[in-house]
Design a protein around this motif. Structure first.
Motif, mmCIF file in Angstrom:
data_model
loop_
_atom_site.group_PDB
_atom_site.id
_atom_site.type_symbol
_atom_site.label_atom_id
_atom_site.label_comp_id
_atom_site.label_asym_id
_atom_site.label_seq_id
_atom_site.Cartn_x
_atom_site.Cartn_y
_atom_site.Cartn_z
ATOM 1 N N UNK A 24 2.466 -3.690 -5.871
ATOM 2 C CA UNK A 24 2.743 -4.658 -6.927
ATOM 3 C C UNK A 24 1.919 -4.344 -8.169
ATOM 4 N N UNK A 25 0.663 -3.983 -8.005
ATOM 5 C CA UNK A 25 -0.191 -3.640 -9.146
ATOM 6 C C UNK A 25 0.345 -2.425 -9.891
ATOM 7 N N UNK A 26 0.845 -1.429 -9.161
ATOM 8 C CA UNK A 26 1.399 -0.246 -9.818
ATOM 9 C C UNK A 26 2.706 -0.570 -10.532
ATOM 10 N N UNK A 27 3.537 -1.422 -9.934
ATOM 11 C CA UNK A 27 4.799 -1.775 -10.572
ATOM 12 C C UNK A 27 4.586 -2.583 -11.847
ATOM 13 N N UNK A 28 3.493 -3.295 -11.940
ATOM 14 C CA UNK A 28 3.192 -4.037 -13.166
ATOM 15 C C UNK A 28 2.844 -3.084 -14.306
#
Length: 77
Positions: A24-28
């Motif tokens: 999720x952090x990378x997709x943000x």
């Protein structure tokens, strides 16, 4: 022995929850295209695919007829 020797250390595994949080952090961080960019990219890809299909079809037809001419087949059937 040197540091390159075989080690008995097992790789550290992350938990599924940590993995999900990292995903999720990378997709943000992803910069998502706008709708206009997406439509433009779609048409560019479609034109490229159609041009490549035309080139490959022409080569297939030409090489097929060449093979029939060389090996004595009848290409008109």
């Amino acid at each position: 022995m040197t540091d390159n020797a075989v080690r008995d250390d097992k790789p550290v595994r992350t938990s599924p929850v940590t993995f999900y949080r990292q995903v999720v952090a990378e997709l943000r961080k992803v910069v998502w295209p706008t709708q206009d960019q997406l439509v433009t990219y779609f048409f560019v890809v479609m034109v490229f695919v159609l041009v490549m299909m035309a080139i490959i079809s022409a080569l297939d037809l030409g090489l097929g007829r060449l093979a029939f001419a060389v090996f004595g087949g009848n290409a008109d059937q």
